[in-house]
Design a protein around this motif. Structure first.
Motif, PDB file in Angstrom:
ATOM      1  N   LEU A  93      83.763  24.607 -55.456  1.00 33.49           N
ATOM      2  CA  LEU A  93      83.318  25.515 -54.407  1.00 33.49           C
ATOM      3  C   LEU A  93      81.789  25.644 -54.378  1.00 33.49           C
ATOM      4  CD1 LEU A  93      85.497  27.268 -52.913  1.00 33.49           C
ATOM      5  CD2 LEU A  93      84.755  29.165 -54.340  1.00 33.49           C
ATOM      6  N   ARG A  96      79.268  31.499 -52.970  1.00 32.08           N
ATOM      7  CA  ARG A  96      79.082  32.328 -51.767  1.00 32.08           C
ATOM      8  C   ARG A  96      78.310  33.604 -52.122  1.00 32.08           C
ATOM      9  NH1 ARG A  96      82.338  28.384 -50.566  1.00 32.08           N
ATOM     10  NH2 ARG A  96      84.201  28.688 -49.276  1.00 32.08           N
ATOM     11  N   ASN A 192      87.031  34.045 -59.743  1.00 35.34           N
ATOM     12  CA  ASN A 192      87.095  33.834 -58.298  1.00 35.34           C
ATOM     13  C   ASN A 192      88.041  32.651 -58.108  1.00 35.34           C
ATOM     14  OD1 ASN A 192      86.752  33.445 -55.583  1.00 35.34           O
ATOM     15  ND2 ASN A 192      84.724  32.494 -55.764  1.00 35.34           N
ATOM     16  N   PRO A 193      89.351  32.921 -58.142  1.00 36.16           N
ATOM     17  CA  PRO A 193      90.329  31.826 -58.109  1.00 36.16           C
ATOM     18  C   PRO A 193      90.571  31.349 -56.679  1.00 36.16           C
ATOM     19  CG  PRO A 193      91.478  33.901 -58.135  1.00 36.16           C
ATOM     20  CD  PRO A 193      89.996  34.231 -58.155  1.00 36.16           C
ATOM     21  N   TYR A 195      92.408  31.412 -53.334  1.00 38.96           N
ATOM     22  CA  TYR A 195      93.264  32.486 -52.798  1.00 38.96           C
ATOM     23  C   TYR A 195      93.579  32.339 -51.315  1.00 38.96           C
ATOM     24  CZ  TYR A 195      88.570  34.552 -51.844  1.00 38.96           C
ATOM     25  OH  TYR A 195      87.283  34.783 -51.447  1.00 38.96           O
ATOM     26  N   HIS A 202      91.066  29.036 -41.072  1.00 36.21           N
ATOM     27  CA  HIS A 202      89.713  29.066 -41.589  1.00 36.21           C
ATOM     28  C   HIS A 202      89.358  27.777 -42.374  1.00 36.21           C
ATOM     29  CE1 HIS A 202      86.551  30.897 -44.131  1.00 36.21           C
ATOM     30  NE2 HIS A 202      87.264  30.579 -45.169  1.00 36.21           N
ATOM     31  N   VAL A 208      83.954  24.802 -45.705  1.00 34.85           N
ATOM     32  CA  VAL A 208      85.196  24.660 -46.515  1.00 34.85           C
ATOM     33  C   VAL A 208      85.855  23.290 -46.348  1.00 34.85           C
ATOM     34  CG1 VAL A 208      85.992  27.034 -46.898  1.00 34.85           C
ATOM     35  CG2 VAL A 208      86.496  25.926 -44.745  1.00 34.85           C
ATOM     36  N   ALA A 215      90.116  24.217 -55.227  1.00 34.30           N
ATOM     37  CA  ALA A 215      89.320  25.429 -55.468  1.00 34.30           C
ATOM     38  C   ALA A 215      89.604  26.499 -54.424  1.00 34.30           C
ATOM     39  CB  ALA A 215      87.831  25.079 -55.447  1.00 34.30           C
ATOM     40  N   LEU A 216      90.372  26.146 -53.400  1.00 35.67           N
ATOM     41  CA  LEU A 216      90.534  27.067 -52.270  1.00 35.67           C
ATOM     42  C   LEU A 216      91.938  27.629 -52.100  1.00 35.67           C
ATOM     43  CD1 LEU A 216      88.571  24.930 -49.647  1.00 35.67           C
ATOM     44  CD2 LEU A 216      87.860  27.173 -50.469  1.00 35.67           C
ATOM     45  N   GLU A 246      88.020  38.183 -57.513  1.00 33.31           N
ATOM     46  CA  GLU A 246      87.717  38.107 -56.076  1.00 33.31           C
ATOM     47  C   GLU A 246      89.006  37.727 -55.350  1.00 33.31           C
ATOM     48  OE1 GLU A 246      84.123  35.992 -54.818  1.00 33.31           O
ATOM     49  OE2 GLU A 246      85.185  35.287 -53.025  1.00 33.31           O
TER      50      GLU A 246
END
Ligand code: GLN
Length: 286
Positions: A93, A96, A192-193, A195, A202, A208, A215-216, A246
């Motif tokens: 990732l 952010r 921040n897994p 999710y 999106h 992304v 990672a997403l 997160e």
């Protein structure tokens, strides 16, 4: 018409990025600061300065890549997080700004004096190392561990650790807790897994598209990894240890329930810069 490659003329090209970027002008500013090795103030102060032939060639190449939608962070191989320059690549990732909220919350867990005592912290799915390196950089007395299951991410985080000269972090390959000793215990666990649900629209827009799905996305409407982490964290937390995660803007209530059913109190959700529920924390009941 021939336009000399001045800073001002490069910045004018931002109009062409309007279709693919939410921040066209900033994108070009970042590309230019990277190419010229100057800060943004320099760009505003010297708009008439011309790029030399080599710099102009690189700018044109970078600009063409940005036009295809490739993230600025991948083009220059870098993204700033918590004011630290981090190397990034397509193995993980891109950090952010919203994730800085998680860092801030972890730093705020203990009072000034208490926070400067030695603490043990674990970052699950560390990726580029953004969270754990920011925390370790702020708290030199903390002993931190960052794990990721992807070898390429582990290598990247370790490179960032070395480049930033952070000595109180150990980066390891581990699928969540799998490579940790069952005796390991931490005062704070952060993550921040992934999710996002696979079918989330999106995923078809913006940066992304260039980031790895590993990672997403997560099963169970994006909650599967959060469930796993919240269920297993108590085993690796000290008495009164804290877990901070997160999550997506619409997962706050589900995540608070998970904390409550897994032996946490002081459960609280914090909102990001956009006013969305983004980070939930809780303290292990001992
Ligand atoms: N917040 C990121 C996004 O919405 C996703 C980060 C994550 O899955 N951990 O693009």
């Amino acid at each position: 018409m021939y336009l000399s490659p001045t800073i001002a003329n490069c910045l004018k090209q931002s109009a062409q990025l309007a279709e693919i970027s939410d921040s066209p002008r900033l994108d070009i500013e970042i590309l230019l600061t990277h190419i010229l090795q100057k800060n943004r103030t320099y760009l505003f102060t010297w708009p008439e300065q011309e790029l030399n032939v080599e710099q102009a060639k690189v700018f044109n190449e970078f600009f063409a890549r940005r036009l295809t939608g490739e993230p600025v962070a991948h083009i220059i191989g870098q993204r700033e997080f918590w004011s630290l320059p981090l190397m990034v690549n397509n193995s993980t990732l891109i950090p952010r700004p919203d994730t800085e909220l998680l860092v801030e919350a972890a730093l705020g867990l203990f009072g000034e004096d208490e926070g400067n005592q030695s603490r043990r912290l674990l970052d699950l799915g560390t990726g580029s190392g953004a969270i754990v390196l920011a925390l370790a950089h702020e708290k030199k007395s903390w002993q931190c561990v960052g794990v990721d299951k992807e070898l390429a991410a582990v290598e990247l985080a370790e490179k960032n650790r070395m480049q930033l000269n952070v000595h109180n972090v150990n980066i390891q390959q581990s699928d969540w807790f799998s490579a940790l000793s069952s005796e390991a215990s931490f005062d704070v666990i952060v993550s921040n897994p992934p999710y996002i649900d696979l079918n989330d629209e999106h995923l078809k827009e913006g940066d992304v598209r260039f980031e790895p799905l590993s990672a997403l996305i997560a099963d169970n409407n994006g909650l599967a990894d959060l469930e796993f982490i919240i269920a297993h964290a108590p085993q690796y937390l000290t008495a009164n240890g804290w877990l901070l995660v997160e999550h997506s803007y619409d997962q706050g209530s589900a995540v608070r329930d998970l904390f409550a059913t897994n032996n946490f109190d002081h459960v609280n959700t914090l909102r990001d810069f956009g006013g969305n529920e983004r980070v939930t924390l809780g303290r292990k009941i001992s």
